[in-house]
Design an enzyme around this catalytic site. Structure first.
Site, PDB file in Angstrom:
ATOM      1  N   ASP A  13       0.817  -1.225   0.000  1.00 33.55           N
ATOM      2  CA  ASP A  13       0.000   0.000   0.000  1.00 33.55           C
ATOM      3  C   ASP A  13       0.845   1.266   0.000  1.00 33.55           C
ATOM      4  OD1 ASP A  13      -2.293  -1.666   0.290  1.00 33.55           O
ATOM      5  OD2 ASP A  13      -1.880  -1.775   2.437  1.00 33.55           O
ATOM      6  N   LYS A  16       2.251   2.351  -5.089  1.00 35.86           N
ATOM      7  CA  LYS A  16       3.072   1.931  -6.231  1.00 35.86           C
ATOM      8  C   LYS A  16       2.412   2.286  -7.562  1.00 35.86           C
ATOM      9  CE  LYS A  16       3.067  -2.281  -4.498  1.00 35.86           C
ATOM     10  NZ  LYS A  16       2.671  -2.075  -3.109  1.00 35.86           N
ATOM     11  N   GLY A  40      -4.441  -4.449  -4.340  1.00 37.29           N
ATOM     12  CA  GLY A  40      -5.539  -3.564  -4.705  1.00 37.29           C
ATOM     13  C   GLY A  40      -5.003  -2.243  -5.201  1.00 37.29           C
ATOM     14  N   HIS A  41      -5.425  -1.831  -6.382  1.00 36.17           N
ATOM     15  CA  HIS A  41      -5.024  -0.508  -6.833  1.00 36.17           C
ATOM     16  C   HIS A  41      -6.148   0.159  -7.613  1.00 36.17           C
ATOM     17  CE1 HIS A  41      -2.519  -3.641  -8.991  1.00 36.17           C
ATOM     18  NE2 HIS A  41      -3.607  -3.528  -9.706  1.00 36.17           N
ATOM     19  N   GLN A 225       2.006  -5.898  -3.051  1.00 34.43           N
ATOM     20  CA  GLN A 225       2.459  -6.032  -1.647  1.00 34.43           C
ATOM     21  C   GLN A 225       3.791  -5.287  -1.448  1.00 34.43           C
ATOM     22  OE1 GLN A 225       1.391  -9.396  -3.118  1.00 34.43           O
ATOM     23  NE2 GLN A 225      -0.592  -8.586  -2.578  1.00 34.43           N
TER      24      GLN A 225
END
Ligand code: IMP
Length: 433
Positions: A13, A16, A40-41, A225
């Site tokens: 988180d 990135k 998740g993005h 990650q």
């Protein structure tokens, strides 16, 4: 040497997506190499906002080919949903734009059920996984009975394999974990349908990447990650089950180190973590709320995949220097610097102490890190709003000093500083080829 990598330098988180976005501009291939739909993005393309977990976020750019490498674990249901989300949003994803490694492993409902059952059995020692079946899927991989993407090519054999896999998992679920069994026929039928849809996407990703590199094209390895969640190098056992680090990118794609160009380590200007595990610089109370936000804004510190509030704390430079060593970053990107604006002073963890002895680096990597106490340096804060800063000189001196101190302790240059949620809210300190 055109393999670039964007790697999380903390517990995930780190933001990135920002750097992926920047680097994807010149890449012909954007590849995920580890993890699965636990990531998740949020990707913004024009007025469209896509919430993605599995496909490389660079795929949202029309000119790139997305790759899911051999190191990835794929939930076919999530994958098909994300292809649909992109297509509904006007981003075409034909099979030639998304290539799946035949050696990538599949996640099934049995893996998810086992993930939940194992977490329940761990009780107070639970890891706080995302419950996406990641650990059990990698367990099957290393036990050498996982189901690989290539198996989807033979429908009959695949159906039998899925059925047998669910039945084996059922014995664990009911016998060991006292959980409910799954209907193996139903899962096999569901997966046969997925196989029919995903078959055309399976191809030789090793060859595809090798040919692109040989032709001088840029390939971007998109990390998910972060380093401290790495199975080998992270805060074990509170880690994920893959290698989200730079070395993991090579194994997870099947590329040799000779091609590596930039390794960008992305770190937040402070520290966050979701899930359980040690966090020496963790804050509670008012300052924690100040750094986390209240959840009203999309950029507040709440998990993209699970919605859980993230734990927050001061930036830990001992851990960041450790991440630097594991990955060999060529540059750092610091994100969310604007969140620190308005603080009277800012703490940086520059060392540790145990029984009166000082350490600049933890003696055993991150092993038993909770036995050491962080040593802080306190730097003056700044009151200015930095969201409109675009070049170094726009930043207040106190902010510049904060950045310089990070570079000094970690031993790497900061190349980018994000100062707001919008794509252009970035201070660029280097212009890389
Ligand atoms: P798993 O990957 O679902 O097995 O979860 C293992 C640990 O990694 C848990 O602490 C999760 O919260 C954490 N984790 C997994 N994926 C992410 C991510 O994308 N961002 C932050 N933490 C993650």
């Amino acid at each position: 040497m055109p393999l670039d990598m964007v790697i999380g330098a903390q517990w995930g988180d780190e933001g990135k997506g920002r750097m992926v976005d920047l680097f994807a501009e010149k890449a012909s291939i954007v590849a995920r190499f580890s993890g699965g739909d636990n990531a998740g993005h949020t990707v913004t393309v024009g007025s469209q906002i896509f919430k993605l977990h599995l496909v490389p976020s660079g795929l949202a750019r029309a000119h790139t080919i997305g790759v899911l490498g051999n190191g990835v674990v794929i939930n076919p249901n999530t994958l098909l949903k994300e292809i649909k989300i992109l297509e509904d949003g006007g981003v075409s994803v034909p099979p030639e734009r998304l290539r799946i490694s035949p050696a990538a492993h599949l996640i099934t409902p049995a893996h998810r059920a086992l993930d939940a059952a194992q977490e329940k059995m761990r009780g107070k020692d639970s890891i706080g996984t995302t419950l996406r079946g990641i650990g059990p899927a990698y367990m099957d991989k290393t036990a050498r009975h996982g189901i690989r993407a290539a198996e989807m090519l033979d429908e009959e054999a695949f159906t039998d394999r899925v059925k047998a896999h669910v039945e084996a998992a059922n014995r664990m679920l009911t016998g060991v974990y006292h959980a409910e069994a799954l209907d193996s026929q139903l899962v096999a039928a569901e997966y046969l349908e997925y196989a029919r849809q995903l078959k055309p996407f399976i191809g030789d990703t090793v060859g595809l990447i090798a040919e692109a590199l040989q032709a001088g094209e840029t390939v971007l390895a998109e990390g998910a990650q972060g380093t401290l969640l790495d199975l080998d190098h992270g805060t074990y056992p509170f880690v994920t089950s893959s290698n989200p680090t730079a070395p993991g990118a090579l194994t997870g794609l099947g590329v040799g180190p000779v091609w590596v160009n930039q390794v960008i380590g992305v770190a937040k200007a402070f520290q966050t973590r979701v899930g359980e595990g040690g966090f020496p610089t963790e804050l509670e109370g008012e300052m924690a709320v100040r750094l986390r936000g209240t959840g009203e804004n999309p950029w507040d510190e709440y998990g993209t995949t699970t919605g859980r509030p993230r734990r927050v704390g001061w930036l830990d430079l001992v851990l960041l220097r450790y991440a630097m060593r594991v990955n060999g970053f060529t540059h750092l990107a610091l994100t969310k610097m604007d969140i620190l604006s308005g603080l009277d002073s800012i703490k940086l963890c520059v060392g540790y102490q145990r029984e009166g002895v000082s350490y600049q680096d933890l003696p055993l990597g991150v092993y038993q890190m909770e036995l050491y106490q962080p040593v802080y340096e306190e730097l003056p804060g700044w009151v200015e709003d930095i969201q409109s800063a675009r070049v170094w000189q726009d930043l207040p001196v106190a902010c510049q000093n904060y950045v310089r101190r990070i570079e000094e302790v970690v031993g790497v240059r900061v190349g980018w500083i994000s100062v707001g949620p919008e794509r252009e809210q970035m201070v660029r300190l280097v212009d890389l080829e």
